[in-house]
Design a protein around this motif. Structure first.
Motif, PDB file in Angstrom:
ATOM      1  N   LYS A 101       5.390  11.697  -9.699  1.00  0.00           N
ATOM      2  CA  LYS A 101       4.389  11.958  -9.099  1.00  0.00           C
ATOM      3  C   LYS A 101       3.002  12.603 -10.500  1.00  0.00           C
ATOM      4  CE  LYS A 101       2.207  10.887  -5.044  1.00  0.00           C
ATOM      5  NZ  LYS A 101       1.772   9.958  -4.315  1.00  0.00           N
ATOM      6  N   SER A 119       8.810   1.747  -4.349  1.00  0.00           N
ATOM      7  CA  SER A 119       7.411   0.055  -4.986  1.00  0.00           C
ATOM      8  C   SER A 119       7.338   0.520  -5.762  1.00  0.00           C
ATOM      9  CB  SER A 119       6.354   0.541  -3.802  1.00  0.00           C
ATOM     10  OG  SER A 119       5.592   1.903  -3.986  1.00  0.00           O
ATOM     11  N   THR A 120       6.820   1.929  -6.535  1.00  0.00           N
ATOM     12  CA  THR A 120       6.949   1.047  -7.926  1.00  0.00           C
ATOM     13  C   THR A 120       7.403   0.356  -8.935  1.00  0.00           C
ATOM     14  OG1 THR A 120       5.653   3.188  -8.004  1.00  0.00           O
ATOM     15  CG2 THR A 120       5.944   2.935 -10.810  1.00  0.00           C
ATOM     16  N   GLY A 129      -0.556   8.220  -8.590  1.00  0.00           N
ATOM     17  CA  GLY A 129       0.872   7.489  -7.595  1.00  0.00           C
ATOM     18  C   GLY A 129       2.082   7.409  -8.655  1.00  0.00           C
ATOM     19  N   TRP A 130       3.079   7.272  -7.966  1.00  0.00           N
ATOM     20  CA  TRP A 130       4.412   7.224  -8.112  1.00  0.00           C
ATOM     21  C   TRP A 130       4.089   6.499  -9.773  1.00  0.00           C
ATOM     22  CZ3 TRP A 130       8.036  10.553  -7.139  1.00  0.00           C
ATOM     23  CH2 TRP A 130       8.047  11.654  -6.099  1.00  0.00           C
ATOM     24  N   ARG A 131       4.691   7.598 -10.920  1.00  0.00           N
ATOM     25  CA  ARG A 131       4.875   6.689 -12.197  1.00  0.00           C
ATOM     26  C   ARG A 131       6.513   6.920 -12.822  1.00  0.00           C
ATOM     27  NH1 ARG A 131       1.722   4.181 -10.214  1.00  0.00           N
ATOM     28  NH2 ARG A 131      -0.637   3.848 -11.125  1.00  0.00           N
ATOM     29  N   THR A 170       0.886  -1.316  -0.065  1.00  0.00           N
ATOM     30  CA  THR A 170      -0.037  -0.050  -0.291  1.00  0.00           C
ATOM     31  C   THR A 170       0.590   0.965  -0.204  1.00  0.00           C
ATOM     32  OG1 THR A 170      -0.035  -0.228   2.220  1.00  0.00           O
ATOM     33  CG2 THR A 170      -1.626  -1.301   1.530  1.00  0.00           C
ATOM     34  N   ASP A 219       3.355   3.941  -1.339  1.00  0.00           N
ATOM     35  CA  ASP A 219       3.363   4.657  -3.138  1.00  0.00           C
ATOM     36  C   ASP A 219       4.792   5.134  -2.398  1.00  0.00           C
ATOM     37  OD1 ASP A 219       2.549   5.371  -5.029  1.00  0.00           O
ATOM     38  OD2 ASP A 219       1.512   6.631  -5.049  1.00  0.00           O
ATOM     39  N   THR A 220       5.551   4.956  -3.554  1.00  0.00           N
ATOM     40  CA  THR A 220       6.663   4.981  -3.251  1.00  0.00           C
ATOM     41  C   THR A 220       7.787   5.238  -4.752  1.00  0.00           C
ATOM     42  OG1 THR A 220       8.084   3.596  -2.558  1.00  0.00           O
ATOM     43  CG2 THR A 220       7.496   5.505  -0.808  1.00  0.00           C
TER      44      THR A 220
END
Length: 160
Positions: free
Chosen positions: A135, A25-26, A139-141, A19, A21-22
């Motif tokens: 961002k 993590s992506t 979320g982060w992409r 869960t 979102d950094t």
């Protein structure tokens, strides 16, 4: 930091950490879902689709809208003309024949960058990819991937 031993799958995230979102993590999710191409998993029954063969909605889970569209357009071009258009390599391994060991995913010097390093088994060359993140509403992409060895931006090789 995410590490995979030779011939072993990437470790799963700790419970509840998905869960978060950094930027890191992506990139972890990207490699968790698609590293099988570079760690020696043979898939002959068509049950797994490569990253570059994915649909636009699937690509948008990892890449910002612009890069996802460019990646999909390149794949459609390749399918249409039956030869390579722009991308002639697996982007998350910077190689036509991906193979990797010692894969690490970590924060880079800036908070919106992630560094992925691994070695090629054939010559022990250390490959370093920097993921430039953005961002978005979702979320982060991944905005771009910079190959620190070849001094090459993925986005620059894909027309708009």
């Amino acid at each position: 930091m995410l590490k995979a031993a030779p011939g072993k799958p990437l470790p799963q995230s700790a419970p509840g950490s998905q869960t978060a979102d950094t930027p890191e993590s992506t990139v972890r999710r990207l490699y968790r879902d698609y590293a099988w191409e570079g760690v020696g998993i043979e898939v002959s029954d068509g049950s797994m689709t490569t990253l570059q063969d994915q649909t636009l909605p699937e690509l948008k889970k990892y890449f910002d809208d612009g890069l996802a569209r460019r990646l999909r357009a390149d794949r459609e071009c390749t399918e249409r003309i039956h030869t390579v258009c722009n991308l002639d390599h697996i982007i998350i391994f910077a190689s036509q024949d991906p193979a990797a060991y010692g894969l690490t995913i970590s924060e880079a010097n800036k908070k919106n960058q992630v560094l992925v390093t691994f070695k090629y088994p054939s010559n022990n060359e250390l490959l370093r990819l920097r993921y430039d993140m953005v961002k978005t509403e979702d979320g982060w992409r991944i905005y771009d991937i910079y190959d620190l060895n070849m001094k090459y931006y993925l986005r620059a090789g894909l027309p708009e």
